[in-house]
Scaffold this motif. Sequence first.
Motif, PDB file in Angstrom:
ATOM      1  N   GLN A 128      40.583  36.360  37.539  1.00  0.00           N
ATOM      2  CA  GLN A 128      41.050  35.376  36.582  1.00  0.00           C
ATOM      3  C   GLN A 128      40.445  34.009  36.864  1.00  0.00           C
ATOM      4  OE1 GLN A 128      42.196  36.922  33.809  1.00  0.00           O
ATOM      5  NE2 GLN A 128      43.830  35.401  33.713  1.00  0.00           N
ATOM      6  N   SER A 129      40.376  33.664  38.142  1.00  0.00           N
ATOM      7  CA  SER A 129      39.772  32.384  38.509  1.00  0.00           C
ATOM      8  C   SER A 129      38.289  32.362  38.167  1.00  0.00           C
ATOM      9  CB  SER A 129      39.968  32.121  40.011  1.00  0.00           C
ATOM     10  OG  SER A 129      41.332  31.927  40.300  1.00  0.00           O
TER      11      SER A 129
ATOM     12  N   GLU B 237      37.839  31.635  34.584  1.00  0.00           N
ATOM     13  CA  GLU B 237      38.184  30.279  34.195  1.00  0.00           C
ATOM     14  C   GLU B 237      37.091  29.271  34.544  1.00  0.00           C
ATOM     15  OE1 GLU B 237      41.909  29.565  36.023  1.00  0.00           O
ATOM     16  OE2 GLU B 237      42.990  30.959  34.723  1.00  0.00           O
ATOM     17  N   ARG B 238      36.000  29.743  35.110  1.00  0.00           N
ATOM     18  CA  ARG B 238      34.881  28.843  35.360  1.00  0.00           C
ATOM     19  C   ARG B 238      34.289  28.364  34.043  1.00  0.00           C
ATOM     20  NH1 ARG B 238      31.022  32.338  38.920  1.00  0.00           N
ATOM     21  NH2 ARG B 238      29.622  31.156  37.616  1.00  0.00           N
TER      22      ARG B 238
ATOM     23  N   HIS C  53      44.214  24.201  46.891  1.00  0.00           N
ATOM     24  CA  HIS C  53      44.303  23.961  45.452  1.00  0.00           C
ATOM     25  C   HIS C  53      44.296  25.297  44.716  1.00  0.00           C
ATOM     26  CE1 HIS C  53      42.639  22.973  41.417  1.00  0.00           C
ATOM     27  NE2 HIS C  53      43.410  21.907  41.537  1.00  0.00           N
ATOM     28  N   TRP C  54      45.164  25.428  43.718  1.00  0.00           N
ATOM     29  CA  TRP C  54      45.394  26.725  43.062  1.00  0.00           C
ATOM     30  C   TRP C  54      44.127  27.367  42.529  1.00  0.00           C
ATOM     31  CZ3 TRP C  54      44.285  27.828  37.946  1.00  0.00           C
ATOM     32  CH2 TRP C  54      43.954  26.753  37.138  1.00  0.00           C
ATOM     33  N   HIS C  55      43.137  26.557  42.131  1.00  0.00           N
ATOM     34  CA  HIS C  55      41.908  27.099  41.563  1.00  0.00           C
ATOM     35  C   HIS C  55      40.763  27.057  42.571  1.00  0.00           C
ATOM     36  CE1 HIS C  55      39.251  28.365  38.369  1.00  0.00           C
ATOM     37  NE2 HIS C  55      38.476  27.314  38.529  1.00  0.00           N
TER      38      HIS C  55
ATOM     39  N   HIS D 149      39.896  29.730  45.553  1.00  0.00           N
ATOM     40  CA  HIS D 149      39.222  31.011  45.325  1.00  0.00           C
ATOM     41  C   HIS D 149      37.718  30.924  45.601  1.00  0.00           C
ATOM     42  CE1 HIS D 149      42.725  33.021  43.682  1.00  0.00           C
ATOM     43  NE2 HIS D 149      42.961  31.960  42.936  1.00  0.00           N
TER      44      HIS D 149
ATOM     45  N   THR E 136      31.467  23.566  36.218  1.00  0.00           N
ATOM     46  CA  THR E 136      32.857  23.418  36.641  1.00  0.00           C
ATOM     47  C   THR E 136      32.993  22.297  37.657  1.00  0.00           C
ATOM     48  OG1 THR E 136      33.290  25.765  36.253  1.00  0.00           O
ATOM     49  CG2 THR E 136      34.824  24.604  37.696  1.00  0.00           C
TER      50      THR E 136
ATOM     51  N   TYR F 161      35.496  19.007  36.855  1.00  0.00           N
ATOM     52  CA  TYR F 161      36.801  18.900  37.488  1.00  0.00           C
ATOM     53  C   TYR F 161      36.812  18.210  38.862  1.00  0.00           C
ATOM     54  CZ  TYR F 161      38.243  22.245  33.935  1.00  0.00           C
ATOM     55  OH  TYR F 161      38.497  22.866  32.735  1.00  0.00           O
TER      56      TYR F 161
END
Length: 323
Positions: free
Chosen positions: A227-228, A231-232, A256-258, A261, A279, A283
Motif C-alpha cells: 500500500q505504501s 502511494e508513491r 513516520h507512518w509512510h 517503509h 515523492t 513531501y
Amino acid sequence: MAKWDNMLSMLWMLRSGRKLTAAQLADSLEISVRTVYRYIDALCASGVPVVAESGHDGGIRILESFKETPLFFNSVELRALADAFKFAQGAGYPYTEELENALKKVENGLHEEQRRDLTRQTSGLDVVSPARSPAVVPLLRDLEEAAKNGRTVRIAYRKANAEQPDEREVDPYGLAYDRGEWYAVAFCRRSQAVRTFRVDRIARLEPTEARFRQPEGFSASVYFRNQSEREREADGPMTVIRLEGEPDTLSAVCGHWHLRHYLTERTDREARFRLDIPTMNKYLPIYLMSFGTAVRILEPPELKRRVRDMAYGIAKHYEDDPD
C-alpha cells in the motif's frame, strides 16, 4: 556451556541407553564429577528417573519407562518469554489469557532457582498499555476465526468523523498490528477491493453463511508495505536519502507512518532511505523543516537545496515585518 545446556546434554547422553559413569559424563561435558552429581539431583527433581548403580558394572542411567524430555531454559530465554507476554498484553493480543496460562505452565516446571532468577530479571520492564475498548478483544478473536475458516462476516463500520456506522460484508484475510492499532485486512464485497478496517471502529460483527477462499500466500504485513508503495508519487527514478541527527530525532523520522517503509539502514546517528524523487520533492522538504536544526540532510544535494530555498523563502517573507 550454561548450566541448563549442560543438563540437557547430559540428559541426551543418558537417553542413549548406555550406562555412563560420573567421570565419563564429567569428561564429555568438561565439568567436575561433583557438578555431575548436582545436575543429576536437579534432573531427578524435574521428574527424570535417573538411577545411579554402584559396583563393577554400575553407572548412571535413565529408566526405560521415561519418555518425555523436560524443558530447560537459560535465564535470557525465560526473560524473553515473560517480556513477550508483557508486550502481547500491551498490544491487546486477543489470546493474552491463554498465553498467560502457557507461561504459568512453564514457570511451574522450573526449579526454585530458575523462578527466583526469572522474577529478578523481569521486574525491571513494564509495557504501558493504551486505553482500549473491551469489545476489541472479542472482535479480534471473531475476525481471526473468520479468516481461519474462510467465513464472510457482516460488520457495522464507523469511518473517521462519520456520525453513523454503515454495514458491509467483508472477507477477513488477516489481522495486523500497526502503530498501536489493530487492523483487519479484508476483501470488501461492496467496493470489490481489499481494504483495511481499524478494529476499534467496528461497532458490530456477525458471521454469515457465505464462504471465501483466501488468496494463496497472503500476508497482512506485505499488503501494508505494498500500500505504501502504491502511494508513491511515481515509479521512479529512485534516490538514496541520508539524514543525520540525534537518536531520538531520527527515531521520530524513521517511525513516520509512510517514510518508515522506505528505511534501508539505520545507525545511532544516521538513517538511509530509498524513495522516488517525485515523492521526495513533494513531501520531504516541508516534513523535514518541522525538525528545524535537529536533522541534517547529507544527501541528495537536491533535497538540501529545496529545504534551504524553502527556509530562505520563509525568512524573506518576514524580513520586512516590524518587530
